[in-house]
Structures are given as C-alpha cells and as structure tokens.
Design an enzyme around this catalytic site. Sequence first.
Site, short mmCIF file in Angstrom:
data_model
loop_
_atom_site.label_atom_id
_atom_site.label_comp_id
_atom_site.label_asym_id
_atom_site.label_seq_id
_atom_site.Cartn_x
_atom_site.Cartn_y
_atom_site.Cartn_z
N ASN A 95 2.06 4.97 8.19
CA ASN A 95 1.19 3.72 7.55
C ASN A 95 1.51 3.76 6.11
OD1 ASN A 95 -0.81 1.52 7.56
ND2 ASN A 95 -2.07 2.68 6.15
N ASN B 244 -13.61 7.21 2.86
CA ASN B 244 -12.84 6.29 3.65
C ASN B 244 -12.23 6.89 4.78
OD1 ASN B 244 -10.37 4.30 3.54
ND2 ASN B 244 -9.07 5.85 2.96
N GLN C 259 -16.48 34.51 55.42
CA GLN C 259 -15.74 33.88 54.54
C GLN C 259 -15.47 34.72 53.36
OE1 GLN C 259 -17.51 30.01 54.52
NE2 GLN C 259 -19.35 30.81 53.59
N TYR D 65 0.72 -1.04 0.03
CA TYR D 65 0.00 0.10 0.31
C TYR D 65 0.84 1.34 -0.07
CZ TYR D 65 -2.93 3.79 1.75
OH TYR D 65 -3.52 5.22 1.67
N ASN E 109 2.58 11.11 6.19
CA ASN E 109 1.71 10.35 6.75
C ASN E 109 1.74 10.28 8.13
OD1 ASN E 109 -0.63 8.88 6.47
ND2 ASN E 109 0.22 6.99 5.64
#
Length: 724
Positions: free
Chosen positions: A393, A498, A357, A91, A265
């Site tokens: 990748n 995708n 306070q 790939y 990538n």
Amino acid sequence: MAPTADVLPPVEASTRPGLLVQPSDTKLRKASSFRTEQVVIDGYNLKIQGLVASARYGHVPVLDPSAETRKRIDDSVQSLIAKLDRGESIYGINTGFGGSADSRTANTRALQLALLQMQQCGVLPVPSTFPTGEPSSAPFALPLTDTESSLIMPEAWVRGAIVVRLSSLMRGHSGVRWEVLDKMQKLFLQNNVTPVVPVRSSISASGDLSPLSYVAGALAGQRGIYCFVTDGRGQRVKVTADEACRMHKITPVQYEPKEALGLLNGTAFSASVAGLATYEAENLASLTQLTTAMAVEALKGTDASFAPFIHEIARPHPGQIKSAKFIRALLSGSRLAEHLENEKHVLFSEDNGTLRQDRYTLRTASQWVGPGLEDIENAKRSVDIEINSTTDNPMIDPYDGDGRIHHGGNFQAMAMTNAVEKIRLALCAMGKMTFQQMTELVNPAMNRGLPANLASTPDLSLNFHAKGIDIALASVTSELMFLGNPVSTHVQSAEMANQAINSLALISGRQTLQAIECLSMIQAWSLYLLCQALDIRALQYKVAEQLPTLILASLHSHFGEWMDETKQQEIAAQVLKSMSKRLDETSSKDLRDRLVETYQDASSVLVRYFSELPSGGGADPLRNIVKWRATGVADTEKIYRQVTIEFLDNPYACHASHLLGKTKRAYEFVRKTLGVPMHGKENLNEFKGEFEQWNTTGGYVSVIYASIRDGELYNMLSELERDL
C-alpha cells in the site's frame, strides 16, 4: 519432480534453529532428498513446496526474466515517477506514514530512510562492538533462555519471507525497480546471506513492517544491521550488512521513492511462517494417521471402523472419507488387525465378554481428524493465494493508462491468522488423540495383553520402560493444548490508534510452529512405543506358535492313559483358549506369577473333564494335574525366555515385519534406517555393570524426532503414500 538445479553450499551445524543444511554427510543426504522443480518467481505461480525448498533445503529460486514481467515492473516505476514529476501528493512517498500521514516532505529519498529508522526497533543480542557504557550491575550472568534462538528469527523464516516478498514485488504493483529485486535475489538467496531479524515486534497489520525493515536495511548495506554468512570454514557467522555486500561484490541499494516502503509494507513474514507451518501440518496429519493404523495393529483392533459404508455413504464429510480410506489402506494385509471381510457373527452364547468394538481413539479416529484435514486444506489454499498476492500500500495498476494508485489494506494479514489458527486447532486434535492412543497402549488394563509399560522382558518388576514416556507425553500434550488457544482474540490498538485492528498473524504463526514442535515430539514418542509394542506382539505370537505342541505333548504325557488322541486335542484347544485369556488379564505381573495363575485357571478344564468321567478317574489324574501345572509353568517359562533372548539379542531384526500391513515400511524405517532398537536387553541382564554404556530412551526418541523435523521421515511417508 525434476532434480534441484541449484543448491546452496552447506552451512554451519549451529545450536540456532532454522539453518539450512547441516554439514554431515547424513544431513546433506537428507537435504538433497527434498526435490522440487526450479522455482521461478513471477508473482503468480509460487507454490508452498517451492517456498519450503527455498527456505529450508537450499534451493535457489530465480526471478522470471520474461519481457512481460520486466515491462509491468518498469511501467509501475515510470508511472510513479511521472506522478511525482507532476507534483502529486502520494501517501508514503511525500507524506508521513500511518497516523502521521498528515505530514509532508519533498525529500522523498530521506523519507524512505526515515521509515527504515523508525521500524528497526526490535530487540536482538547486543554485539560486542556495540557502543555501550559500562554495565552498572554484575558483568556476567547466565541467561534464562538461549539468547540467540529467543531473540533471532530462524534463517528459514527469513529466507521464506524474502521469497514471498519478491513474489509480491514481481507483480509490478509496488513501484520497486528490477535492479532492487535482482540484488535481493543475488545477495540473500543466491549467496546465502540472511539478515538477522528480531523474533518480536510485528503486529502484522500494515504487514510485517519491522521484520522487513531489517531485510531492507541489509540490502542497503546498513552497518547497524547484521547478516548470517558462511565463512571459509563453512561456519555460519554474523557480519555487518555492509561487509556482507562487500564479500559478494554487491553494491548496496540506494532507495528511490517508495522502494523502502515497497519492501516493508507486506505480509511476507506472516505468509512465510504460515507456508512453512502448512507444509509441516500436512505431513504431521499423514503421520498421525499412520501411527493410528499402527496402533490398530498393536492393539489388535479392526479395520471395520474404517469401512466405506460408514464414511462414504453414511456420513460423507470429505476429510473423514480421506482419512478412513488412508488408514484402511495402511491396514491392508495386516495379520495383527482384524478385517471387515473376515468378520464373524458371534452368538450370544459364545460371547466371552470381550470388547465388541474398538475404543474411541481408534474407532472414531477418522471422524476426529477429518475436520482438521479439511481445515489444513483450506489453510493451504489461503497461503497459496497469499504468496502470489500484492500486499503493498499504496498499489500501482501497471495496466491502467495513467498508472492509477490504489490505497487499500491488503497488508492486513488476517487471512494468514485464520489459516494458522485453523492449523493449530487441527494439530491439537491430532495430538490429543495420539496421546490417548499411547496411554491405552501402555496400560495393561486396556491394551489387550501387552505387558505393562511395554516391558519386553519376563520380569516386569525390573522394567518400567514406557512409564517415563507416558508422563512426558502428558506434559507435551498439555503444552500443545495450551497453544491451541487463539492469538487473534488478543489484539491491541497500535500506532496512534491508526492500526486499531491488527491481525497478529506472525505471532500466531510462531505459536503454530511451536505446536508443530510439540506434535512432532508426540509422534516421535508414539513411533518409538508402537515399534516396541509391535515387536512384543511378534514375541507373543512366536511363543504362542509353540504352545499347542507343548500343551498337546504335556496332556499326552500326564493324562494319556485317561484320554485318547482325539480327546487330547479337544482338551488342548480348551486349555489354550483359557491360557490365552488369562495371559491377557495378567500382563501387569512378572512372567512366572502370570504362568502360575494361567495354568491354575487352565487346570479347571482338566478337573471338569475328569469330574465328568463315570468313575471320576480316581486319585491319580488329580495328582497328575498338580504335576502338569508345575511342568507346564517351567516349560512355558523356558520357551518365553528363549524367545525373549532371541529377540533382544537382535534388536534391529524387525521381528514384526511379517505381521504388518503397509505400515511395515514405517516400522522398518525406525528399526533399520534410523537404527532405533527394540528395548529391554539391559533389563534382561539386570543392569549388570553396563548401565553407563547404554543410550537413553530419550536419545533414541530424539533420533526419530530429528527425522521428523528435518523431513527424512516425510520422504519415507511420501513414498509409502504413493505405493498405496
């Protein structure tokens, strides 16, 4: 820490954000004060401190030259070549990309260039040499935003991304040659060449593809890619990438199979921005706690809210404990704040109705910011992991005998999205709390005797000093609250579906840096107001020191024949108590009006005393009370005006230093180091013909803001924390 070994040359003082170092002596001093050990990029040991030093302060990191590192890089390259020689389909090397991964090609080098071409789609300012036709509309129009800063990433982001990408590639999982990494370090980091990268176009799904394509294009000497370089005059200018390579005698890279993909990538830009944001957020968190401690002092609050029992025993959240301990330490030795160890039990019959306070913005400060401190710490851990990870990748395992290739999704940058969105929420909480502290500080109904709008002059009707800042704080706090909204809930499906889920980490990181700008402004305004408030407290204390003598002398002068010295001292104490309360209640009025009311109220002590005498004292004491009031008003006003003139004639004198705890260093930093004066001299003089000569309030606040943004104030804060 050791001194920085290599420092980049100074670069232009441009209007663009994010440049490294400004050329003035002052700026060079500030940059050189950021020290870090030599950063060695080996893929496993990069720290956020080193990333910031390299991205913003001119540090030049080096690549780890060890044989082990070189071997794993070379092994991954050789494994990839062997697989290609065997004809394997891999790939991104002989297939298409993403949703087009079903395409195939044998031209592996051309495929890498096709990847660059596809991703270099960002919008940038059009250079004058760009081949365009004649414009069809008006040839000139003023831009709605600054073209450079709205379209081009700050150089700090880009340098940081290059450091992060090198860290990832040095791990030897990406099949990128040492030669490529070496040229990246030399061209971009050592020679200070910064690619011009578009601000927008990344969804941080398959990493930050488009931004990194401009880095890869610059390294390849693409003529259509531009870079910032330093010219002979020390100015930052844009030149084409091929010219930048020629200037520094570096041969442009010709990418082998997978090398362009290896550069593109990854999450480098998301991680760079997240790292820079994390560093700023840590410092702003410390600054927020510092200004909280100063607010406790300015509002005459108590350190009892930060008692160990409350935080370490009763509710031991780690961030809450850390915050309370820090604020309590800052208040140590303060003469303005009340202290737990000196707390007195007040009988119901003695309670005059004052607050028992502090209000929430002070009393619950540690509970409010503590969770944010934990979130920032968690974000820091995530960034530390990310900048020492492989986000590529496919990935190559150099320790596997066959160099196994793994297909995964480490480029999905959701870890960075999660980190910066946690940071942004923490910043929002800090900004909201600080804003409310400041509204309390300028409001005479809440600030325990400070004048309205922190006007230091006797006549408030001619001095509205902090009112504009109060409004500006509301504006920027509102913007900060808007920026607190998550980005990750706005994901759009992309790239032929995708990349149907994508992290938007870089977009979220950009919003976080905007939030950092907003909180930095809020803190700059706050420091300005707090120093003014502390000076006014010092002025009030100096006046108050002279009042007992004045009151005792006036009682002796006007009523000596009706009361002995012991009684005079007793009555004086009652008068002073009444005056103190009434002065606090009338702090929104001009001085003379306040004093008339104050002495009117205090005279009731005398009326009560004489009414209880057996004979009533006759008419003379009553007439003398009227005279006593008139004389007291005049004498007290004279003292107040004399002290005011003394303070405003010496606006840098740090009048409050002797009253402060450990916050003294911050107060003196603003007054002495930054040269921001106590405000009010022009109002005292009633603007007599000199208005055009004065610096604006915003100008002085901007000086404080600049010291926050360039890190000078953080150096002071770091020294302060070390000394606690």
